[in-house]
Scaffold this motif. Structure first.
Motif, PDB file in Angstrom:
ATOM      1  N   ASN A 193       0.828  -1.206   0.000  1.00  0.00           N
ATOM      2  CA  ASN A 193       0.000   0.000   0.000  1.00  0.00           C
ATOM      3  C   ASN A 193       0.864   1.259   0.000  1.00  0.00           C
ATOM      4  O   ASN A 193       0.628   2.205  -0.755  1.00  0.00           O
ATOM      5  N   SER A 194       1.858   1.267   0.863  1.00  0.00           N
ATOM      6  CA  SER A 194       2.721   2.442   0.971  1.00  0.00           C
ATOM      7  C   SER A 194       3.548   2.632  -0.300  1.00  0.00           C
ATOM      8  O   SER A 194       3.740   3.757  -0.775  1.00  0.00           O
ATOM      9  N   GLN A 195       4.032   1.525  -0.854  1.00  0.00           N
ATOM     10  CA  GLN A 195       4.769   1.629  -2.109  1.00  0.00           C
ATOM     11  C   GLN A 195       3.879   2.185  -3.222  1.00  0.00           C
ATOM     12  O   GLN A 195       4.303   3.028  -4.022  1.00  0.00           O
ATOM     13  N   ALA A 196       2.638   1.706  -3.257  1.00  0.00           N
ATOM     14  CA  ALA A 196       1.710   2.171  -4.295  1.00  0.00           C
ATOM     15  C   ALA A 196       1.418   3.657  -4.145  1.00  0.00           C
ATOM     16  O   ALA A 196       1.307   4.390  -5.131  1.00  0.00           O
ATOM     17  N   GLY A 197       1.292   4.106  -2.896  1.00  0.00           N
ATOM     18  CA  GLY A 197       1.056   5.527  -2.660  1.00  0.00           C
ATOM     19  C   GLY A 197       2.215   6.372  -3.150  1.00  0.00           C
ATOM     20  O   GLY A 197       2.018   7.427  -3.771  1.00  0.00           O
ATOM     21  N   LEU A 198       3.432   5.921  -2.884  1.00  0.00           N
ATOM     22  CA  LEU A 198       4.610   6.640  -3.339  1.00  0.00           C
ATOM     23  C   LEU A 198       4.773   6.537  -4.853  1.00  0.00           C
ATOM     24  O   LEU A 198       5.234   7.479  -5.506  1.00  0.00           O
ATOM     25  N   PHE A 199       4.368   5.413  -5.398  1.00  0.00           N
ATOM     26  CA  PHE A 199       4.433   5.234  -6.853  1.00  0.00           C
ATOM     27  C   PHE A 199       3.508   6.245  -7.537  1.00  0.00           C
ATOM     28  O   PHE A 199       3.900   6.919  -8.502  1.00  0.00           O
ATOM     29  N   GLY A 200       2.284   6.359  -7.035  1.00  0.00           N
ATOM     30  CA  GLY A 200       1.339   7.304  -7.613  1.00  0.00           C
ATOM     31  C   GLY A 200       1.819   8.739  -7.514  1.00  0.00           C
ATOM     32  O   GLY A 200       1.712   9.522  -8.466  1.00  0.00           O
ATOM     33  N   GLN A 201       2.362   9.113  -6.355  1.00  0.00           N
ATOM     34  CA  GLN A 201       2.884  10.470  -6.185  1.00  0.00           C
ATOM     35  C   GLN A 201       4.068  10.710  -7.124  1.00  0.00           C
ATOM     36  O   GLN A 201       4.219  11.804  -7.670  1.00  0.00           O
ATOM     37  N   SER A 202       4.873   9.667  -7.324  1.00  0.00           N
ATOM     38  CA  SER A 202       6.010   9.784  -8.237  1.00  0.00           C
ATOM     39  C   SER A 202       5.546  10.088  -9.650  1.00  0.00           C
ATOM     40  O   SER A 202       6.092  10.964 -10.336  1.00  0.00           O
ATOM     41  N   VAL A 203       4.542   9.357 -10.109  1.00  0.00           N
ATOM     42  CA  VAL A 203       4.026   9.575 -11.459  1.00  0.00           C
ATOM     43  C   VAL A 203       3.471  10.993 -11.592  1.00  0.00           C
ATOM     44  O   VAL A 203       3.685  11.676 -12.606  1.00  0.00           O
ATOM     45  N   LYS A 204       2.783  11.448 -10.566  1.00  0.00           N
ATOM     46  CA  LYS A 204       2.236  12.810 -10.573  1.00  0.00           C
ATOM     47  C   LYS A 204       3.349  13.846 -10.706  1.00  0.00           C
ATOM     48  O   LYS A 204       3.262  14.780 -11.522  1.00  0.00           O
ATOM     49  N   GLU A 205       4.410  13.705  -9.926  1.00  0.00           N
ATOM     50  CA  GLU A 205       5.504  14.676  -9.970  1.00  0.00           C
ATOM     51  C   GLU A 205       6.294  14.570 -11.279  1.00  0.00           C
ATOM     52  O   GLU A 205       6.715  15.586 -11.850  1.00  0.00           O
ATOM     53  N   MET A 206       6.492  13.348 -11.764  1.00  0.00           N
ATOM     54  CA  MET A 206       7.208  13.182 -13.026  1.00  0.00           C
ATOM     55  C   MET A 206       6.431  13.797 -14.179  1.00  0.00           C
ATOM     56  O   MET A 206       7.020  14.395 -15.094  1.00  0.00           O
ATOM     57  N   LYS A 207       5.118  13.667 -14.172  1.00  0.00           N
ATOM     58  CA  LYS A 207       4.279  14.260 -15.216  1.00  0.00           C
ATOM     59  C   LYS A 207       4.446  15.774 -15.233  1.00  0.00           C
ATOM     60  O   LYS A 207       4.537  16.404 -16.296  1.00  0.00           O
ATOM     61  N   HIS A 208       4.500  16.365 -14.045  1.00  0.00           N
ATOM     62  CA  HIS A 208       4.681  17.812 -13.937  1.00  0.00           C
ATOM     63  C   HIS A 208       6.058  18.219 -14.460  1.00  0.00           C
ATOM     64  O   HIS A 208       6.208  19.227 -15.167  1.00  0.00           O
ATOM     65  N   LEU A 209       7.076  17.418 -14.148  1.00  0.00           N
ATOM     66  CA  LEU A 209       8.433  17.714 -14.621  1.00  0.00           C
ATOM     67  C   LEU A 209       8.532  17.597 -16.140  1.00  0.00           C
ATOM     68  O   LEU A 209       9.237  18.383 -16.787  1.00  0.00           O
ATOM     69  N   LEU A 210       7.828  16.633 -16.708  1.00  0.00           N
ATOM     70  CA  LEU A 210       7.805  16.508 -18.160  1.00  0.00           C
ATOM     71  C   LEU A 210       7.208  17.757 -18.804  1.00  0.00           C
ATOM     72  O   LEU A 210       7.676  18.228 -19.852  1.00  0.00           O
ATOM     73  N   GLU A 211       6.172  18.298 -18.187  1.00  0.00           N
ATOM     74  CA  GLU A 211       5.563  19.529 -18.695  1.00  0.00           C
ATOM     75  C   GLU A 211       6.568  20.681 -18.642  1.00  0.00           C
ATOM     76  O   GLU A 211       6.651  21.488 -19.577  1.00  0.00           O
ATOM     77  N   ILE A 212       7.340  20.738 -17.566  1.00  0.00           N
ATOM     78  CA  ILE A 212       8.297  21.826 -17.392  1.00  0.00           C
ATOM     79  C   ILE A 212       9.372  21.806 -18.471  1.00  0.00           C
ATOM     80  O   ILE A 212       9.755  22.852 -19.015  1.00  0.00           O
ATOM     81  N   VAL A 213       9.871  20.601 -18.819  1.00  0.00           N
ATOM     82  CA  VAL A 213      10.935  20.518 -19.815  1.00  0.00           C
ATOM     83  C   VAL A 213      10.403  20.543 -21.241  1.00  0.00           C
ATOM     84  O   VAL A 213      11.182  20.623 -22.204  1.00  0.00           O
ATOM     85  N   GLY A 214       9.090  20.481 -21.386  1.00  0.00           N
ATOM     86  CA  GLY A 214       8.499  20.542 -22.718  1.00  0.00           C
ATOM     87  C   GLY A 214       8.370  19.210 -23.415  1.00  0.00           C
ATOM     88  O   GLY A 214       8.227  19.153 -24.645  1.00  0.00           O
ATOM     89  N   GLY A 215       8.396  18.119 -22.660  1.00  0.00           N
ATOM     90  CA  GLY A 215       8.225  16.794 -23.245  1.00  0.00           C
ATOM     91  C   GLY A 215       6.759  16.443 -23.394  1.00  0.00           C
ATOM     92  O   GLY A 215       5.923  16.883 -22.604  1.00  0.00           O
TER      93      GLY A 215
END
Length: 348
Positions: free
Chosen positions: A224-246
């Protein structure tokens, strides 16, 4: 038959020799100055001491770095097979001697943060290091694929990226196989940033493993805890992709690569040790001799985000997991204390 010269006898680079030789190509593996023992053993026994696999018995030759020019002679493709720690060595010593008519395919994952907080990919960095007026087709591989399982011919799905679709199609024809499935993309920034970011966040997800098994290692791994961190990771990575223009579609590469990285390897080990209560210094000491690219990319990404935040371009509050990982690695955080509350949202 094409000649593929691999410079850097790393695990993933040499794992590519399996689909390459299966397609009837000739592979030449050139070791860096740090790969002497790997090359010597492979030359005499065919065994790769780091990949821990027998490499293909036919269609492959081995060279020490002194013979790199011989290995490049007549080559149709050059593979950059170094880790992120060897990027500058490759830029200084190999880029200048690659003929312009030979495309480069890099397996190295990572990014470099600039003074203004922006981040560039290794293909962009290689491009910046070319001598004046030299033109070289620089391409790269991204996607969820571990070297061990590629060597074992497990089905692997990757993306080749570059700026010329025709060159990418040619590269694909050299490596595609019944178990190595290749998509193509001209979004180099998106693909390369997507797969680089996963290292930083895989470390973050792995903190949960150490927390649940405990300092004595006797606890049970929870999900459960891993899944929670996994989801937050995807959320933050998506935002970073937007920042770099990917392109946002590249998030599937981030998520897939994150998934496979959390299940094993160096990044999982260091994250687990940190979760068990070891300091970053103690964790690195336990993993002596193991290259920890996750620490490099986490540091660079967090540093870039902090600069962008000072410039008012992003908010640090949008990256609570990345900031926590950075605090553990670089600011001497006393213990892992996942900021679960910061992950909560309210949508109306």
């Amino acid at each position: 038959m094409k000649i593929i010269t691999i410079v850097g006898a790393g695990q993933m680079a040499c794992a590519l020799s399996f689909p390459a030789t299966q397609n009837g190509n000739k592979v030449r593996v050139v070791g860096t100055p740090l790969d002497r023992d790997v090359i010597e053993t492979a030359k005499t026994t065919g065994f790769h001491t780091l990949l821990k696999r027998q490499l293909p018995s036919t269609g492959i030759e081995y060279y020490q770095i002194e013979d790199v020019n011989k290995a490049l002679d007549g080559a149709d493709v050059v593979i950059c097979g170094v880790s992120s720690f060897g990027v500058d060595w490759f830029s200084d010593n190999i880029l200048p001697i690659i003929p312009e008519n030979i495309p480069l395919l890099s397996i190295t994952k990572g990014m470099i943060d600039l003074e203004d907080g922006s981040m560039i990919t290794y293909p962009q960095y290689f491009q910046s290091k070319l001598i004046l007026n030299k033109k070289l087709s620089i391409n790269a591989i991204g996607g969820p694929c571990t070297s061990y399982e590629l060597a074992d011919k497990d089905n692997s799905v990757v993306t080749f990226c570059g700026y010329d679709i025709d060159i990418l199609r040619t590269l694909k024809s050299l490596f595609e196989s019944p178990y190595y499935h290749i998509s193509l993309s001209t979004d180099v920034v998106g693909v390369e940033c997507a797969v680089a970011l996963k290292n930083a966040y895989a470390l973050g997800v792995s903190l949960a493993i150490g927390l649940t098994i405990g300092a004595d290692g006797l606890g049970h791994e929870h999900y459960n805890s891993q899944a929670g961190l996994f989801g937050q990771s995807v959320k933050e990575m998506k935002h970073l992709l937007e920042i770099v223009g990917g392109g946002e579609e590249n998030i599937i590469l981030s998520a897939g690569d994150l998934y496979v990285t959390v299940f094993g390897g160096r990044t999982r080990k260091v994250g687990t040790l940190l979760g068990q209560g070891l300091s970053i210094e103690e964790s690195i000491k336990q993993l002596k001799g193991v290259t920890l690219e996750s620490i490099v990319i986490a540091t660079r990404t967090a540093r870039g985000v902090r600069v962008l935040a000072k410039r008012g371009i992003v908010k640090l509050s949008d990256f609570p997991l990345l900031m926590h990982v950075d605090n553990i690695i670089n600011s001497g955080a006393a213990a892992v204390d996942i900021p679960w509350k910061a992950f909560e949202t309210e949508k109306i």
